[in-house]
Design an enzyme around this catalytic site. Sequence first.
Site, PDB file in Angstrom:
ATOM      1  N   PRO A 202       0.819  -1.213   0.000  1.00 57.53           N
ATOM      2  CA  PRO A 202       0.000   0.000   0.000  1.00 57.53           C
ATOM      3  C   PRO A 202       0.857   1.270   0.000  1.00 57.53           C
ATOM      4  O   PRO A 202       1.903   1.318   0.644  1.00 57.53           O
ATOM      5  CB  PRO A 202      -0.799  -0.103   1.290  1.00 57.53           C
ATOM      6  CG  PRO A 202      -0.849  -1.548   1.592  1.00 57.53           C
ATOM      7  CD  PRO A 202       0.420  -2.133   1.061  1.00 57.53           C
ATOM      8  N   GLU A 423      13.867   2.012  28.368  1.00 58.21           N
ATOM      9  CA  GLU A 423      14.360   2.548  27.094  1.00 58.21           C
ATOM     10  C   GLU A 423      15.888   2.595  27.069  1.00 58.21           C
ATOM     11  O   GLU A 423      16.508   2.342  26.036  1.00 58.21           O
ATOM     12  CB  GLU A 423      13.786   3.947  26.831  1.00 58.21           C
ATOM     13  CG  GLU A 423      12.269   3.996  26.657  1.00 58.21           C
ATOM     14  CD  GLU A 423      11.720   3.043  25.616  1.00 58.21           C
ATOM     15  OE1 GLU A 423      12.437   2.767  24.626  1.00 58.21           O
ATOM     16  OE2 GLU A 423      10.590   2.552  25.788  1.00 58.21           O
ATOM     17  N   ASP A 498       7.143  -5.504  23.174  1.00 53.03           N
ATOM     18  CA  ASP A 498       8.488  -5.908  22.751  1.00 53.03           C
ATOM     19  C   ASP A 498       8.572  -7.422  22.639  1.00 53.03           C
ATOM     20  O   ASP A 498       9.110  -7.959  21.675  1.00 53.03           O
ATOM     21  CB  ASP A 498       9.537  -5.479  23.791  1.00 53.03           C
ATOM     22  CG  ASP A 498       9.623  -3.977  23.921  1.00 53.03           C
ATOM     23  OD1 ASP A 498       9.191  -3.296  22.982  1.00 53.03           O
ATOM     24  OD2 ASP A 498      10.114  -3.507  24.962  1.00 53.03           O
TER      25      ASP A 498
END
Length: 611
Positions: A202, A423, A498
Amino acid sequence: MKRLLIKNVFWFILILAVLAILMSTFNFDTSKTIDISELVSKIKAGEVKSIEVEGQQMTASLNNETQVKIFKEEGEALSELLKNYDVSAEQIAALNIQISEKQNDWAALLLPALLPLLLLGALFYFFFRQAQGQNIKAMSFGESRVRETPKNAKNKITFKDVAGIKEAKEELHEVVEFLMNPKKFIALGAKIPKGVLLMGVPGTGKTLLARAVAGEANVPFFHISGSEFVEMFVGVGASRVRDLFKKAKKQAPCIVFIDEIDAVGRQRGSGLGGSHDEREQTLNQILVEMDGFDPRIGVIVVAATNRPDVLDPALLRPGRFDRRVTLNLPDINEREAILKIHAKNKPLGKGVNLRPVAERTPGFSGADLANLLNEAAILAARRDKHKIETQEIFESIEKVLLGPERKSHILNEHEKCITAYHEAGHALVAHMMPHADPVHKVSIISRGLAAGYTMKLPTEDRYLHSRSEFMADLAVLVAGWLTEKMIFNDVTTGASNDLKHATRLACQMVKEYSMGGELRTFGEREDMVFLGREIHERKDYSEKTAEKIDKEIESLLNKAEKTAEQILTDYREKLDIVASNLLEKETLERKEFASLFKDIKVPTKTKISKK
Ligand code: ADP
Ligand code: MG
Ligand code: ZN
């Protein structure tokens, strides 16, 4: 308009009928009526000049120039009648008798009887027409919902509006030439393709390219989506196909564009469910139409799909969609070109260079890039700027990639701390693994669904992925979860996404890429029609193999976990530094992040080379 006319006609007939009835009821004839004996006496007296016989009615003209009427019985000859009344043969002969066919009689007799019938007929006709009006509406379901762009349309799209996809454009150039000058090709006996199939993920510009072909050749463009053929009612799809081609043939040469043809063109006989038959009929009708028309009339069918793998092989047979054009995601140069096209009507700041934007957007489709510049324009407008600056464009990259920032979504101190370590874990492992993409940005500002994010971007476009790269990706993915476990001795739901990704990647590695240990792929995917988009896996292995696959997936994940754990323990103090920096600044850009690692040597990536 039509209705009004019908109404008028109706009233006209009604008035006429009433008049006719009145006319036939009253006798407007003023001449006197006498009976037979009276006539006989007049004949005997020699007063009658002539007699006109018309069926039962006779009109006698007298010598004094007047007329009288006489009725006699039907079937009786006048001469016989007169003889019976003793009128001599000479007198009869002297009479001028004229016998004429009765004419108006029938009409005069039948009209009063027929009129009510006529009236009823008119009424029926009237109601029938009205009912049919509704019927026509019901029948229009079979009409295709085709959107037509006429030739010479204003702001039409041409090849100039399509950047990149050079091979595809070249391939379609031939189609353009044919549409512009079909005679030239026909004269040489060249066979023109009836169908062109555009394939690509797409947003790679399939619709755009099809439009551009029509624009370039300056022919009408008929646009319909595969899903629009199929509705609630059975048989609608096929009749819509017929209608579409009927319309198109009238306007040839032209382009018929069927978007998302996989909606109707899936492999037949491969599924269950009610809609299946309907799709099959629609597909059959498309094939019939494509086989049916003479290629010389110049209707070229362009179809687009992002699932060429599920298409029915019948569609790909010669004489149908035998030209197949693949549109790939743009590479860096193409991305720059696409950005330039979409930046044309947007005021960019003086310093804006689109090259670094193209560098930062690997994997973006043309549609993503168009969207990116649009987001940047919106952002600049919100900031009351008159020009779009690099800053807005870069910020929009993240927005397109990860969803909008959610500043309102405020984490409490504890959540912030967990997110910062999570993080930092991802970023540290990514930084220390040579095969992982370099860290581009780390942030604990939530975006989309994620509480924080670590953005890694490849340094260049890649088409092949190696096992080492996937292993590095796995290690980076599990690093968040591992860090939470290491630091807080607990894990949160923040890591679930994750782990889902990691599991899926490991599964793909084993089953599709043979990166586990076995040299074979497992579980070919196939589409089950009745589940819509759901992909069903065909289990082409035994339970024993399934166990083995599970073990291999597990071992890949374990290996990744070990690698990540090693890095996290080795560089524990770096983990703390990155996390505290994140808590303080919330977002670390690439340079800021790299500067935290100045004092250690980071292993460099080794290219795949011969043993
Ligand atoms: P698809 O039909 O393949 O899903 P579209 O043709 O609808 O993609 O593309 C969507 C939009 O993306 C286009 O309207 C155009 O603005 C932009 N776009 C995509 N590819 C290109 C390209 N190669 N050059 C310029 N613009 C593009
Ligand atoms: Mg499209
Ligand atoms: Zn994470």
